[in-house]
Every structure is written in C-alpha cells, then in structure tokens.
Design an enzyme around this catalytic site. Structure first.
Site, short mmCIF file in Angstrom:
data_model
loop_
_atom_site.label_atom_id
_atom_site.label_comp_id
_atom_site.label_asym_id
_atom_site.label_seq_id
_atom_site.Cartn_x
_atom_site.Cartn_y
_atom_site.Cartn_z
N GLY A 1 -2.04 -5.66 8.31
CA GLY A 1 -3.20 -5.72 7.62
C GLY A 1 -3.03 -6.23 6.33
N CYS B 1 3.38 -3.03 4.24
CA CYS B 1 2.52 -2.15 4.59
C CYS B 1 2.96 -1.41 5.83
CB CYS B 1 0.96 -2.57 4.78
SG CYS B 1 0.76 -3.41 6.16
N GLY B 2 2.44 -0.58 6.48
CA GLY B 2 2.77 0.23 7.45
C GLY B 2 3.34 -0.86 8.89
N ASP C 1 1.11 -0.97 -0.02
CA ASP C 1 0.10 -0.11 -0.15
C ASP C 1 0.98 1.28 0.15
OD1 ASP C 1 0.91 0.27 2.59
OD2 ASP C 1 -1.00 0.30 3.45
N HIS C 2 0.39 2.38 0.22
CA HIS C 2 0.99 3.66 0.27
C HIS C 2 2.26 3.67 1.28
CE1 HIS C 2 -2.34 4.13 2.82
NE2 HIS C 2 -1.66 5.09 3.51
N ARG D 1 7.13 0.72 8.35
CA ARG D 1 7.31 1.76 9.50
C ARG D 1 8.18 1.46 10.63
NH1 ARG D 1 0.82 3.52 9.10
NH2 ARG D 1 1.24 5.04 7.17
N HIS E 1 10.05 -23.57 9.91
CA HIS E 1 8.94 -24.17 10.79
C HIS E 1 7.58 -24.11 10.37
CE1 HIS E 1 11.85 -23.90 14.70
NE2 HIS E 1 12.26 -24.53 13.61
#
Length: 207
Positions: A72, A67-68, A12-13, A111, A100
C-alpha cells in the site's frame, strides 16, 4: 550509516511498532517522523503521501515507509513524480533497489519480517550507492565519445538547462547527469535511431 543523511519516515498502525524501533535505532539528527503516532487504526496514504512529498521536494535524501505488506505505501509513494519506492524484505533486495534502480524510498513489510531484519534493510539501503552509471561507463570507456561533432556545445547547453531546472527526470543531480551525458547520447542514438554522423539529427535541447 552515511553522515548527515536527511531521512523521512512514516507508517500506518501495522508498521507503528517497527517505525518506533527503527527511529530509535537510527538515532539521527536529521530524521523527521511523519506518523502515525499510535497503534490505533489509520489509513496508510495519510502518511505515505507526506513522506513521498518530502523526498520529492528534495527536503530529505531518503524515505522509509512501513505497513503490513508494504504494498500500500509503495503504490501510494510511487504516484509521486521523482519517487522510486521499492518493497524490500531482505538486505539483498535493499542493495539491488539502490544499485540498480536508484530507489529513494524503502518500503518495509512489518508483518513478514522481524524488527532486526528491518533495521538491517534500512542500513543496507542507506549505505548503498546507485551503480548503474558506473557500469555504463565501463562498457563505453573504450569509445572516443567525446569526439562526436558538436557534443561539447550540446553538453554545455544541457548543463545550463539542468541547473535551471534544479533536478532532472532520472533523479540524479544535474552535475552527475552532465558527467554521463555522452553515454546518454549513445543510448538516445541507439533507441531513437539517430544517425551516427553527429548531433545534427537530435532535436534541440536533447542529447
């Protein structure tokens, strides 16, 4: 990095910059970028679902989602049957996810780590093999499991079923599962309390 791996990548962004960097760093011929293609705000499921579907369908060996926080995209990808998406923020977790859990999609929290760390995570993830079955073999190698009455016939039937299905529920190639079917039988016997006198109490088509 292993040769000829087919890799699907999406973000994503919040993960756009990292996706661009990882894509350039991989420089792989068999890599497909499922977007996003700009840092403009977007919804992560729009990119996690296509990547997960591509891996689930067998078009790609592995997926990379960014993503961040990675939560998500991991939650979204794991809604797909046959997908084992794992959040990894260091190389050790990437190795464990493959060894595993036989994870097939690595989810990276942009992030919370650097681009350099992200690249190392991807490298480790792609180069590490699933080892659980190897450990099971070492545990059971002293048992004469091939002498279980009726096992060869059952394995032959199982192999035909797996080949016709094309892919099995554990995410392993049918030939791989056939090789370790005796161990699967022992586990089945243990957890479902099948009598040790042979296979006569195992339901048809099950090992």
């Amino acid at each position: 990095m292993k040769d000829n791996l087919k890799i699907a990548i999406g973000a994503d962004h919040a993960g756009f910059e990292y996706k661009q960097a990882v894509t350039k760093w991989l420089n792989a011929e068999n890599l497909k970028d499922f977007g996003t293609y700009s840092p403009d705000s977007v919804d992560y499921p729009d990119f996690a679902h296509p990547v997960a579907s591509a891996v689930e369908d067998g078009d790609f060996d592995f997926g990379i989602l960014i993503c961040g926080s990675a939560n998500g995209v991991a939650i979204t990808a794991n809604k797909h049957q046959g997908i084992r998406a794992s959040i990894c923020w260091n190389e050790e977790l990437a190795s464990l996810a493959r060894r595993h859990n036989n994870a097939n999609i690595v989810c990276i929290p942009a992030r919370f780590i650097s681009i350099d760390e992200a690249e190392k995570i991807v490298k480790t993830f792609m180069e590490t093999d699933f080892e659980v079955l190897k450990k099971l073999v070492s545990k059971f190698e002293h048992l004469e499991i091939m002498e279980i009455p009726g096992l060869e016939e059952r394995l032959s039937r199982l192999n035909v079923e797996l080949n016709s299905a094309g892919f099995d529920r554990w995410g392993l190639h049918p030939e791989t599962l056939r090789k370790f079917a005796p161990i699967m039988y022992l586990l089945y016997k243990k957890y479902f309390r099948v009598e040790a006198t042979g296979l006569e109490n195992v339901p048809d088509g099950r090992v």
